[in-house]
Design an enzyme around this catalytic site. Sequence first.
Site, short mmCIF file in Angstrom:
data_model
loop_
_atom_site.label_atom_id
_atom_site.label_comp_id
_atom_site.label_asym_id
_atom_site.label_seq_id
_atom_site.Cartn_x
_atom_site.Cartn_y
_atom_site.Cartn_z
N GLU A 65 10.86 -4.04 -5.04
CA GLU A 65 10.10 -2.98 -5.71
C GLU A 65 10.76 -2.73 -7.05
OE1 GLU A 65 9.64 0.75 -3.63
OE2 GLU A 65 8.22 1.44 -5.14
N ASN A 92 0.79 1.36 1.62
CA ASN A 92 2.22 1.51 1.91
C ASN A 92 2.48 2.95 2.31
OD1 ASN A 92 5.21 0.87 1.63
ND2 ASN A 92 5.00 2.55 0.15
N GLU A 93 3.08 3.15 3.43
CA GLU A 93 3.48 4.50 3.87
C GLU A 93 2.35 5.52 3.75
OE1 GLU A 93 7.19 5.85 2.19
OE2 GLU A 93 8.32 4.47 3.43
O1 AHR Z 1 12.47 1.73 -0.89
C1 AHR Z 1 12.26 2.91 -1.61
C2 AHR Z 1 11.03 3.65 -1.15
O2 AHR Z 1 11.18 4.07 0.16
C3 AHR Z 1 9.77 2.86 -1.13
O3 AHR Z 1 9.15 2.84 -2.35
C4 AHR Z 1 8.92 3.57 -0.12
O4 AHR Z 1 8.02 2.72 0.53
C5 AHR Z 1 9.92 4.21 0.80
O5 AHR Z 1 9.67 5.54 0.97
#
Ligand code: AHR
Length: 659
Positions: free
Chosen positions: A50, A375-376
Site C-alpha cells: 500500500e 477493503n475492510e
Molecule cells: O495496513 C494499514 C491499514 O490497515 C490498511 O490500509 C487498512 O486496510 C488497515 O486498516
Amino acid sequence: MKKFKPLMLGVAMALLPFIAQAQDEPTALKVALNEKTADIAPTMWGLFFEDINFAADGGLYAEMIKNYSFEFENPMMGWNRVEDQGAKGYVFNQNHEAPGANHKYLRMQRLNKEGNFGLHNQGFRGMAVKEGLKYTLTFIAKVAKGQDLTVTAKLLDKDQVIGEGSVSGFSDQWAEYEIVMTAGQTLDGVNFQFLLEGEGDLDVDMISMFPEDTWKGRKRGLRNDLVQLLADINPGFLRFPGGCIVEGFDLENRYQWKKTIGEMEDREVMKNRWNIEFAHRTTPDYYQSFGIGFFEYFQLSEDIGAEPLPILSCGLACQFNTGEQVPIGALDQYVNDALDLIEFANGPVDSEWGAKRAEMGHPEPFDLKFIGVGNENWGPQYIERAKIFEKAIKAAYPEVTIVSTSGPFPSGREFEYLWGELRKMNAELVDEHYYRPPSWFRENARRYDDYDRSGPKVFAGEYAAHSTTVSEDFKRNNWEAAMSEAAFMTGLERNADIVRLASYAPLFAHVDGWQWNPDLIWFDNLRSYGTTNYHVQKLFSTNPGTAVVPITAEGESLAGEDGLYASATIDETTNELIFKVVNIASEAKKITIALDGKYKGNGKGTWLEMADSDLEAYNSLDDPTAVSPQTKSFEVKKKTIELTLQGQSVNVGRLKLSK
Ligand code: AHR
C-alpha cells in the site's frame, strides 16, 4: 518420557518474560511423513503493498523530485527559489491551456544575468546520491520570452558541486530535455538545484530525476534495493494497491486504476489519503504521482514471481472516514472498472483494455487469477454491493477468484455478520485482518483449527503484532512481535487447507516519512533493511513446502503447549521435510523429532535459527541484521532428530528424505 504440560494460555503467556517449565527430558515430537493432511497453495506466503509511509512516492518509485509537476494543492510545495549573488527573477504558477490530467506548470522569469537563479527541490525528506552513479534529469520546457536560455542542473554538497550538467536550445513549443549527471560522492542530503541562465522566461514542467540503478535498469523505474528485498522473500502473491487507499477518504479520493496507466502526463496527481489520516503524523507533502500504477504493479508481480492480487473499490468509501456510498443504481462504473481490469490484465491485444496493456509494452497477458472487491468494508451495504460484483465478474470471468472482505476486525458483530453472509453467497476467499498485541498472536495459533472446512477459504490479508512495550518508530518491529507472528504462522501453515494466502502489513516505511508503525521493511533515501518480522516472513516464505504433514507431541499438534508451536510440511518437488518450531519460553528447550515413515535412518539437515534473549531487540539501518537467521545443521540418528532450541527462538529445519 517427559510428562507434557500445557502452558496456561492467556494467563502465563500474557506475562513477560515467558514462564518456562523445568525440563529434564526432551519434549518428544513426531512427524508423520506419509500422512499429508493438506496441500499448500503456491500463493501461501505473499506481500501486501500500500502507498502508506512513502511506500511508493519517496520509496519504491525511484523518482527523486517531490511535486515534479507542480500539481500539489500548493504548487510550490517541495520547491524553494534559489536567487543569490545578485541574481534577480521570479517564478509564476501557470495553468496549461488544454490541461488533461496535468494542470499546472511553472514560468521561470530571469531578469538579469548575475549570480544563480532557479529552483531547489527538497526531495522526499531529503535526497541522496551514490558516488559514480548517473542521474538522469528530464523536464519539458518552452521559451516564453528571450533566447539563448540554458538550464543547468547541479548536485551540491552544501555549496560544493558534486555533479552538474546543462542543456539549451529551447524553442517556443513544449519539448522534453534531458541532463545526465554523475555524482562525485555518496551523500544523503544532496542539494539539488535547477538553474536558469540567460535572460528571459522559460516555462517548465515535469521536472523528474532518476538514478540509473533502477530495478532491471528500467527508465523511470523502481528502487533496486527495495525490489530485491521483495524478490528475496519468494512471494506467492502481491496484493495491491492497499489497504484503505483503495476505498478513499471519500469516493472521489478512492483508487481508480484507469487513471494510473499510460503516460505520466495522463496520470493525475492526487492527495494521498494518509496525508491527513493521523493527527499525530500528518504528512502534508504526501501525494500520489501514480508513477507506480496498475501496469507497474502487474509488472512487479511478474518480476518477483508473485501472483498479482488487485483489490478494487466496491463503491463504499472508508467507513472509518466518510463511509460515502455510491447508490446501487450508479454502481455500474465500479463494476465495469473491475471487468475492464481483468481485460487489461488478461485480454487479447485486440481487446480495448488488452490493447492498452500491449501499448505499454506487455502484449502477453499478466494471467490475473484473483480480484478483490472492497477493503475492510462492512455491513449490509457491503454485501449488497459484493453480490452485484460477484454476479458480473463470474458471468464474464468464472475462472477468476473473488476476494471478499470480513471487515477490519478479526472477531465481533460485523465480522460474524459478514462471514455469515459470505458463507450464504458461497464466497471463495475471505480477507481477514488482525493488528493485535503479540499475545493475541500467540493465543490464536489454533484460530483456524476449527474453521468450517466446507465454506470459503481464508486470505489472512493484513496482519502484524503491535507491541505496546515500545512505541518509538521502527522499534515496534521487535523480536517479541516477530516471534509471536511466527508462532501464529505455524497455525496458518497447519491449516493450509483453509488458509490459502497470508501477508504481513504494511510493507514499507520511510524512516522520516511514516504514518503507520510497525512495518515490514524500513528505508531512508540511501539504505533499506528487513525487520525482525521480515526475516520471520522470509523463513516461512522461502521454506513453504507443498503439503502439510502432522507434527505432534503425544498425538496433539503444538500451539503453545509448553511454550512450543510447530508445523511441518513436505516439499514434494525436492523431496524434503521442512519443520518449523517456535520456542517462546525464555529458556532453551530440548526436543526430539521422530520421523515416522520412509526415512533411511541417519542423515544431516539444515537448520535456520533466529533467536534473541531480548524481546525488544530490533533491526535498524545501522544494524540491519541484528536479529536474523543463523544457518546451522542437525543430525538424524536412528530416524530421530535431537535439537536444543534456544530460548525465544524460531527454528526451521530442512531434511532430504529417502527416495
Ligand atoms: O495496513 C494499514 C491499514 O490497515 C490498511 O490500509 C487498512 O486496510 C488497515 O486498516
